[in-house]
Design an enzyme around this catalytic site. Structure first.
Site, PDB file in Angstrom:
ATOM      1  N   LYS A 251      92.686  41.099 -25.131  1.00  0.00           N
ATOM      2  CA  LYS A 251      92.330  40.811 -23.747  1.00  0.00           C
ATOM      3  C   LYS A 251      90.959  41.433 -23.497  1.00  0.00           C
ATOM      4  CE  LYS A 251      92.123  42.183 -19.976  1.00  0.00           C
ATOM      5  NZ  LYS A 251      90.917  42.289 -19.084  1.00  0.00           N
TER       6      LYS A 251
ATOM      7  N   CYS B  96      80.665  55.500 -23.411  1.00  0.00           N
ATOM      8  CA  CYS B  96      81.682  56.521 -23.155  1.00  0.00           C
ATOM      9  C   CYS B  96      81.304  57.875 -23.739  1.00  0.00           C
ATOM     10  CB  CYS B  96      83.038  56.070 -23.694  1.00  0.00           C
ATOM     11  SG  CYS B  96      83.000  55.540 -25.403  1.00  0.00           S
TER      12      CYS B  96
END
Length: 534
Positions: free
Chosen positions: A206, A318
Site C-alpha cells: 500500500k 526520517c
C-alpha cells in the site's frame, strides 16, 4: 525586524526567489515509457481499474501528472486473497529460484534508472540527483536480498537427551502487508519486499497516496522479471480511502505480517488493528534526532555534517536532525558559519533542474506545519536568521532559528522540513538533559534509522556516539553487533547464535567483558542470567 535580520533575509531572497520564479515559470512534463507509467492497481498479476480515480500532483507546480485507480476495501481484500493463493506455491520455490528472480528485478531497476528517477522527482519533488541515488539504493536492496535468499540457514541445537536431535528450520510466515511512506517511494518498497520475497513470503503493498507511481512502476518491472502472479500486489488509494484499506490489510486473517514505515501516530493505529489477531509487526516510526556540537568541535566539519543531515530531500527524511544543541562557547560562530553555508549551497527549484538542491515539500499540509512551527518559535522569542517564509505552492525557504528554547514546538515535534532550530547549551550535562527534554529523545535512539550526531573531541564524546563514545570507538575483544546506545549493564548479543555478555562503559569508550563466555555458559546457559551485577 532588525536591520541585520532584514539584510540577511533580503540576501537569501535575492539568491532564491528569482531562481525559483524562473524555474516554476517553465513547463515540465513527465516523459517516461508508457509501460512504466501505470495507473491501475496490480492484483494477482493483473492490472485492475477501480470504480474511481484520484489525482497525482507534481508538488513543485501543483499540476496534475495523471490519475490513478482509487482502490478500496474490496480491491484490498482481492489483493490479500491473491497473495495468499500465490503463497501456497511461492513458499515451495527453491532459494536459488527466488534469488534469480530478485536479481533480475534489481537489474531491471538499474536498466530503467533514469525513467524511475524521473517518476520519483515529479511525484515527490526530490531533486533528480537524489532520485537517481534512490533508484540505485532501491536496486541494491533487491541485489542484497537476492544473495541472502540463498543463505536462509537453519541450525542444529545440542539436545539434553541422547536419543533426540533438535533442528531449527526457518520458514516463511505468509502474506505480508507492506505500508510505505512518500519520502522514499521506491527504496522503502524494495527494502521490505526484497526481504519478504527472499524468505518465501508474498506481499501486498500500500504506497503513500502522494507517490503511487513509483510503486506501480516497480510492480511492472517485477512482472517483467518473471515474479509469479500474486507474489507482489500493489493497492493504490486516496487519502479518503486510506483508513478503510488499511483496516483490511492489517486485520484480515489471511495476513500474517505487517511492515510499516511512517508516523508514530499512524503506527499506533496499525498496532491496534493488528492486535486482535496477534500479527507479527515491524515498524519504523517517527524520530526526533538531536545534532550536538561541543565547544571542542571542528567547526567546518560540524557545519558540513549539519548541512548533510538536515537538508537532504529538503529535510524530509526520517534520519534528518531535528534539533541542534550547541555549546555556548561555539554557538555564535556555528550560527554564522551555518548561515553562510546555507546561502552558498542551497538552491530552490523544480527537482528536474540541474542546479536544484532543495525541492518543494510533499504537499501544502507539510509546508503549513513548518510555517506553524516557525510562527510558534518566533512568538516565544526565537530569532529568524535565514529564511522563515513559505514561497509558491509547498516550497519553504530553508530556515535558521536562533535563541530556541525547549518549550517551542520545533523542539517537541518532528518537523520534516528545512528548519534548523539551534539551542544554546552551557555544560555537557545540560546537553544531555535537553536531549531528553522532549520525551522523545530516547525514542530516536531505539528505533532503527534514528541517529544521534555529535561533533567534538574524544573527552566530550565519551558516553555518546562518535569517536571515543563506544560506537565505532575502541573495544577489547571481538566486535559486538548492537543497535542504539550501549548503556551501563546492558546485555548485547555478538551475532547470530552468539553468547550474551554483559558490558559496562569506561572512560574513552572502551568496553570490558565482565564474565568470560565459558563462565556465562556454565552459570546462565547463554541467557545472561549468570552475569555479575554491577
Amino acid at each position: 525586524m532588525s536591520a541585520v535580520r532584514a539584510l540577511r533575509s533580503r540576501r537569501l531572497l535575492r539568491q532564491v526567489s528569482p531562481v525559483l520564479q524562473a524555474s516554476l515559470g517553465r513547463h515540465y512534463s513527465l516523459d517516461v515509457p508508457a509501460a512504466l507509467l501505470r495507473t491501475q492497481g496490480y492484483l494477482g498479476g493483473r492490472w485492475v481499474s477501480a470504480a474511481s480515480v484520484f489525482p497525482v500532483l507534481d508538488p513543485a507546480t501543483g499540476q496534475e501528472l495523471t490519475q490513478v485507480s482509487d482502490c478500496g476495501p474490496a480491491e484490498a481484500k482481492q489483493a490479500v486473497e491473491a497473495a495468499y493463493e500465490a503463497f501456497q506455491s511461492w513458499k515451495h520455490t527453491t532459494a536459488k529460484e527466488r534469488s534469480v528472480l530478485l536479481r533480475k528485478w534489481s537489474d531491471l531497476l538499474l536498466l530503467h534508472q533514469q525513467h524511475l528517477a524521473a517518476i520519483i522527482t515529479f511525484e515527490s519533488g526530490k531533486p533528480l540527483p537524489e532520485a537517481l541515488g534512490e533508484v540505485s539504493y532501491s536496486a541494491s536492496f533487491l541485489q542484497w536480498f537476492s544473495e541472502e535468499a540463498r543463505r536462509v540457514y537453519g541450525d542444529i541445537v545440542p539436545s539434553p537427551a541422547a536419543d533426540r536431535r533438535l533442528l531449527l528450520l526457518k520458514q516463511p510466515v505468509g502474506v505480508a502487508t507492506i505500508i510505505t511512506p512518500w519520502n522514499f517511494p521506491s527504496a522503502m518498497i524494495t527494502r521490505k519486499v526484497g526481504a519478504a520475497l527472499a524468505a518465501g513470503c508474498t506481499v501486498v503493498v500500500k504506497p503513500a497516496e502522494d507517490t503511487p507511481l513509483s510503486a506501480l512502476a516497480l510492480a511492472e518491472l517485477a512482472q517483467q522479471a518473471g515474479v509469479p502472479p500474486g507474489v507482489v500486489n500493489v493497492v493504490p488509494c486516496s487519502r479518503e480511502k486510506m483508513a478503510a484499506v488499511g483496516r483490511v490489510l492489517c486485520s484480515d486473517p489471511l495476513v500474517a505480517k505487517i511492515s510499516f514505515t511512517g508516523s508514530t501516530a499512524t503506527g499506533k493505529v496499525l498496532l491496534k488493528m493488528a492486535a486482535d489477531s496477534v500479527k507479527r509487526v515491524s515498524m519504523e516510526l517517527g524520530g526526533h534526532a538531536p545534532f550536538i556540537v561541543f565547544d571542542s568541535a571542528d567547526l567546518e566539519r560540524a557545519v558540513g555534517g549539519a548541512m548533510a543531515s538536515k537538508f537532504r530531500n529538503s529535510g524530509q527524511t526520517c534520519v534528518c536532525s531535528n534539533r541542534f544543541l550547541v555549546q555556548s562557547g561555539i554557538y555564535d560562530r556555528f550560527l554564522d558559519r551555518l548561515g553562510r553555508a546555507m546561502d552558498a549551497e542551497l538552491r530552490l527549484g523544480h527537482g528536474s533542474e540541474p542546479d536544484t538542491t532543495q525541492g518543494p515539500l510533499i504537499n501544502v499540509r507539510a509546508a503549513e506545519k513548518v510555517v506553524h512551527q516557525i510562527t510558534d518559535a518566533v512568538s516565544r522569542g526565537a530569532r529568524v536568521l535565514r529564511g522563515g517564509k513559505r514561497l509558491d505552492g509547498s516550497f519553504m525557504e530553508p530556515t535558521l532559528l536562533a535563541d530556541v528554547t525547549t518549550d517551542m514546538l520545533c523542539t517537541q515535534e518532528e518537523t520534516f522540513g528545512p528548519l534548523v532550530p539551534v539551542i544554546s547549551c552551557v555544560p555537557r550535562f545540560q546537553v544531555r538533559d535537553r536531549r531528553r527534554s522532549s520525551g522523545r529523545g530516547q525514542c530516536c535512539q531505539r528505533r532503527a534509522g534514528r541517529i544521534l550526531l555529535l561533533a567534538g573531541r574524544g573527552p566530550d564524546l565519551a558516553g555518546g556516539r562518535g569517536a571515543g563514545g563506544g560506537h565505532g570507538g575502541g573495544q577489547r575483544g571481538p566486535p559486538v553487533r548492537r543497535r542504539g546506545r550501549l548503556r551501563r549493564g546492558q546485555t548485547v548479543r555478538p551475532g547470530p547464535g552468539g553468547i550474551q555478555v554483559r558490558h559496562r562503559r569506561v572512560p574513552g569508550g572502551q568496553v570490558h567483558v565482565l564474565r568470560r563466555p565459558e563462565t556465562l555458559n556454565r552459570a546462565g546457559a547463554g541467557t545472561g542470567t549468570g552475569d555479575r551485577k554491577e
